[in-house]
Design an enzyme around this catalytic site. Sequence first.
Site, PDB file in Angstrom:
ATOM      1  CG  HIS A   1     -47.062  11.670  36.932  1.00 42.31           C
ATOM      2  ND1 HIS A   1     -46.290  10.669  37.418  1.00 42.31           N
ATOM      3  CD2 HIS A   1     -47.633  11.189  35.803  1.00 42.31           C
ATOM      4  CE1 HIS A   1     -46.373   9.615  36.627  1.00 42.31           C
ATOM      5  NE2 HIS A   1     -47.184   9.897  35.628  1.00 42.31           N
TER       6      HIS A   1
ATOM      7  CG  ASP B   1     -45.712  12.151  40.620  1.00 51.55           C
ATOM      8  OD1 ASP B   1     -46.736  11.468  40.683  1.00 51.55           O
ATOM      9  OD2 ASP B   1     -44.897  12.100  39.665  1.00 51.55           O
TER      10      ASP B   1
ATOM     11  CD  GLU C   1     -42.502   2.027  31.577  1.00 56.03           C
ATOM     12  OE1 GLU C   1     -42.766   3.252  31.526  1.00 56.03           O
ATOM     13  OE2 GLU C   1     -42.893   1.285  32.493  1.00 56.03           O
TER      14      GLU C   1
ATOM     15  CG  HIS D   1     -45.082   0.495  29.061  1.00 58.61           C
ATOM     16  ND1 HIS D   1     -45.301   1.849  28.989  1.00 58.61           N
ATOM     17  CD2 HIS D   1     -45.260   0.158  30.356  1.00 58.61           C
ATOM     18  CE1 HIS D   1     -45.592   2.314  30.209  1.00 58.61           C
ATOM     19  NE2 HIS D   1     -45.562   1.296  31.044  1.00 58.61           N
TER      20      HIS D   1
ATOM     21  CG  ASP E   1     -40.361   5.956  31.136  1.00 56.85           C
ATOM     22  OD1 ASP E   1     -39.587   6.927  31.032  1.00 56.85           O
ATOM     23  OD2 ASP E   1     -41.529   6.062  31.546  1.00 56.85           O
TER      24      ASP E   1
ATOM     25  CG  ASP F   1     -45.979  -1.622  33.821  1.00 55.22           C
ATOM     26  OD1 ASP F   1     -44.849  -1.988  33.477  1.00 55.22           O
ATOM     27  OD2 ASP F   1     -46.376  -0.442  33.774  1.00 55.22           O
TER      28      ASP F   1
ATOM     29  CG  ASP G   1     -43.323   0.039  36.390  1.00 55.08           C
ATOM     30  OD1 ASP G   1     -43.014  -0.022  35.192  1.00 55.08           O
ATOM     31  OD2 ASP G   1     -44.326   0.663  36.805  1.00 55.08           O
TER      32      ASP G   1
ATOM     33  CG  ASP H   1     -41.852   4.610  34.821  1.00 53.87           C
ATOM     34  OD1 ASP H   1     -42.163   4.462  36.012  1.00 53.87           O
ATOM     35  OD2 ASP H   1     -42.688   4.800  33.918  1.00 53.87           O
TER      36      ASP H   1
HETATM   37  C1  XUL Z   1     -47.199   3.878  33.580  1.00 52.38           C
HETATM   38  C2  XUL Z   1     -46.017   4.689  33.236  1.00 52.38           C
HETATM   39  C3  XUL Z   1     -46.101   6.113  33.651  1.00 52.38           C
HETATM   40  C4  XUL Z   1     -45.528   7.062  32.646  1.00 52.38           C
HETATM   41  C5  XUL Z   1     -45.732   8.508  33.033  1.00 52.38           C
HETATM   42  O1  XUL Z   1     -47.070   2.547  33.251  1.00 52.38           O
HETATM   43  O2  XUL Z   1     -45.053   4.205  32.695  1.00 52.38           O
HETATM   44  O3  XUL Z   1     -45.486   6.228  34.878  1.00 52.38           O
HETATM   45  O4  XUL Z   1     -44.176   6.855  32.446  1.00 52.38           O
HETATM   46  O5  XUL Z   1     -47.054   8.810  33.214  1.00 52.38           O
HETATM   47 CO    CO Z   2     -43.264   5.050  32.026  1.00 55.03          CO
END
Ligand code: XUL
Ligand code: CO
Length: 436
Positions: free
Chosen positions: A101, A104, A268, A271, A296, A307, A309, A339
């Site tokens: 991003h 970042d 993702e 998600h 992702d 989430d 991750d 991610d």
């Molecule tokens: C948030 C997410 C982000 C996107 C990029 O849940 O997945 O990190 O991948 O903005």
């Molecule tokens: Co993501």
Amino acid sequence: MNKFFPKIKKIKYEGPNSKNPLAFKHYNPGQKIMGKTMAQHLRFAVCFWHTFKGTGADPFGSPTILRNYNRAKNPMQVAEDTMYAAFEFFTKIGVEFWCFHDRDIAPEADNLAETNKRLDKIAALAKKLQSDTGVKLIWGTSNLFSHRRFMAGASTNPSPEVFAYAACQIKKAMEITKQLGGLGYTFWGGREGYETLLNTDMGRELDHLAAFLHMAVDYKKKIRFKGQLYIEPKPKEPTKHQYDSDAGNCFAFLQKYDLLDHFKLNIEANHATLAGHTFQHELQFCIDNGIFGSVDANRGDLMLGWDTDQFPTDIYDTTLAMYTILKGGGFKTGGLNFDAKVRRQSIDPQDLFYAHIGAMDAFARGLKNAAKMIKDKRIERLVQKRYAGWDSPLGRKIEKGKIGFTELEKHILKNGEPKLQSSKQELLENILNEYI
Ligand code: XUL
Ligand code: CO
């Protein structure tokens, strides 16, 4: 480059019998599978935000993870050190791609002009490090959710001033993505959604989101940026309802607003599960509708509703994902972007390596399993058999639209009760287990 992770050498493939925690057991980048190398199939990317900016902070506590590239007093020095650390990591772990991003890689200043200057400086360093190492940018993106100005969204904000600010940010982030030869640009909704419909004009906000994306398409053409645009669905978090909630919803949105030609989806795993779907479902939906773009790669925790991750380690998930992706023709511009973040208590630099090694091995095993499943055709044959009726004269006529309710009634009155068949779910699950 051996400054920020001095104890770690380049990670090598040592094979399934190795007990070295800093070696690959399955990911052998040059090994050919179905005509392509593992590296060409999997197209691994490391994300800048979790891997280098992740501090382990959570709603209950401050940072736990203290990195040596995060120590300088001057924030621009931190940004430079972190970029060097990132490229040292990319080359040692052996990925082909990275992503970021805007916020970042360079800290935000007091005004947009100064912020953009900072971004230019760090992007120039990234460009140099890309050419030194050969690591490429899979996609760029913009953080339109952390700063307080975006508390009510970016393009779906009730204020056009915030919409305009968000546009400036995308404009700049797209420019640097192009400079860095990025293969894509991702739009994740951030705070594009709502907390309550009592204060929200949902129809109008969605019109604004579409207008924003059309502007992005126009600007992409204007600067001749050739990368693929992606939308990344997510149903909730940070808002209670995110507009890009799942693949089906994004597909409908893109069609309604005439954006389908310009976007593909970045799916993702975590998600998908938050949306009440499996990762495989979201992938299959995209492939069936021609909107599969990138992934992702991560995992959630079935006990938790948010989430998390986590790094992907579940071989069922990676096998089914790779089976679906390979059958769908594989990656074109996208790849497997981790991610994912190490846990709050995983405070050693080595943990970043263990996490990525485990995830890359998990997908390498998924790839090998999927290739065998495709070659053997045992699952495919059972599916074909299940649908064989559609190759009969009746099935063909229905699929070609050559028959209606009147003829179908005649057919049933003549032939009687349909013959039923087992769906063989348990058998298929057993067959899948033979590959795991
Ligand atoms: C948030 C997410 C982000 C996107 C990029 O849940 O997945 O990190 O991948 O903005
Ligand atoms: Co993501």
